[in-house]
Design an enzyme around this catalytic site. Structure first.
Site, PDB file in Angstrom:
ATOM      1  N   GLU A  28      -1.729  -7.241 -48.755  1.00 33.11           N
ATOM      2  CA  GLU A  28      -2.379  -8.204 -49.139  1.00 33.11           C
ATOM      3  C   GLU A  28      -1.796  -9.562 -48.791  1.00 33.11           C
ATOM      4  OE1 GLU A  28      -5.186  -8.090 -50.783  1.00 33.11           O
ATOM      5  OE2 GLU A  28      -5.021  -6.612 -52.195  1.00 33.11           O
ATOM      6  N   ASP A  56     -10.200 -10.933 -48.437  1.00 34.30           N
ATOM      7  CA  ASP A  56      -8.917 -11.785 -48.311  1.00 34.30           C
ATOM      8  C   ASP A  56      -8.167 -11.621 -47.135  1.00 34.30           C
ATOM      9  OD1 ASP A  56      -7.707  -9.471 -49.091  1.00 34.30           O
ATOM     10  OD2 ASP A  56      -6.734  -9.879 -50.819  1.00 34.30           O
TER      11      ASP A  56
END
Ligand code: F6R
Length: 260
Positions: free
Chosen positions: A143, A136
């Site tokens: 993140e 990702d």
């Protein structure tokens, strides 16, 4: 940003190890930034080999891990402190006291994060930071949505990241939901960053990192702002890059005095 496309992980490991070796020969007390995960393992193996066969000396080096799970007890085999020791630092002559990691067991998490930032600064900053990239686009455990200026802090892992890392545990349920990670701003402070990516499963994240906009949706794209970032890829990880031919040409014609 230099993008280097190589035939496979052996060539990647050799080039990254060259950079670490050149740094240690120039600066024996260099500060290394260490990632865990699968990507850097061939680099660590190569460095161990050079230590054993050529006496590459880590005795004065210092090392800072990128991140650590929250809540795994000290000594847990999958705590990143333990993984780094097992795959690298325990196999070369770096003193255990010179290897640091964020304290994922701390009762006061913000204080532990600040202490980690302070320790990196007191060591003079990271000279060479090794990074992997998540599917990702995460680097460290930053993140999607991470502030591009973030510092060491607690983050919540994306479910995909927990699934990706479940291979190191008995089941995905055992993968912690939180981690402490150097922030993107912390990573940007390293003097040289080398990111390693192999395999087709990383191709989209690599494209977003190198050719997408600088945007928190792909945390690694912040490296476009770094003055000395080197992206080492195998063919599969590079397979979605629009300008792959240009990167090859550029690396083939890089003035040798520039080094990596
Ligand atoms: C590890 C880390 C992560 C990994 C990333 C890629 O310290 O911070 O960002 O680098 O999840 O992991 P691998 O290399 O296992 O594909």
């Amino acid at each position: 940003m230099d993008v280097v496309i190589l035939p496979g992980s052996k060539a990647i490991a050799s080039l990254a190890a060259d950079a670490v070796e050149a740094l240690l020969r120039r600066k024996p007390d260099a500060v290394l930034g260490l990632a865990t995960g699968s990507s850097p393992v061939p680099v660590y193996d190569e460095l161990v080999l050079r230590h054993e066969q050529r006496g590459l000396d880590f005795s004065r080096a210092r090392a800072f891990a990128l991140d650590e799970y929250v809540g795994l007890p000290a000594g847990h085999p999958e705590s990143y402190r333990e993984v780094i020791r097992r795959v690298f630092t325990g196999r070369v002559n770096i003193g255990p006291a010179n290897v640091h990691g964020p304290d994922g067991t701390a009762a006061d998490i913000p204080a532990a994060c600040q202490a980690y930032e302070d320790a990196i600064r007191a060591a003079g900053g990271v000279d060479l930071q090794l990074l992997g990239i998540g599917t990702d686009g995460h680097v460290g455990f930053n993140e999607p949505g991470s502030s591009l200026a973030s510092r060491t802090r607690i983050t919540t892992l994306v479910e995909q990241t927990r699934r990706d890392n479940a291979r190191f545990f008995r089941s995905v349920a055992e993968v912690p939901s939180h981690a402490l990670t150097q922030g993107l701003g912390t990573i940007l402070d390293a003097r040289h960053v080398i990111l390693l990516a192999t395999g087709a499963q990383k191709a989209q994240a690599v494209r977003d990192l190198v050719e997408g906009p600088v945007a928190a949706i792909c945390a690694a794209s912040v490296l476009q702002l770094h003055p000395h970032a080197t992206i080492l890829l195998d063919e599969a990880a590079a397979s979605s890059l629009r300008l792959a031919d240009y990167y090859r040409h550029s690396y083939d014609n890089k003035p040798p005095w520039q080094g990596l």
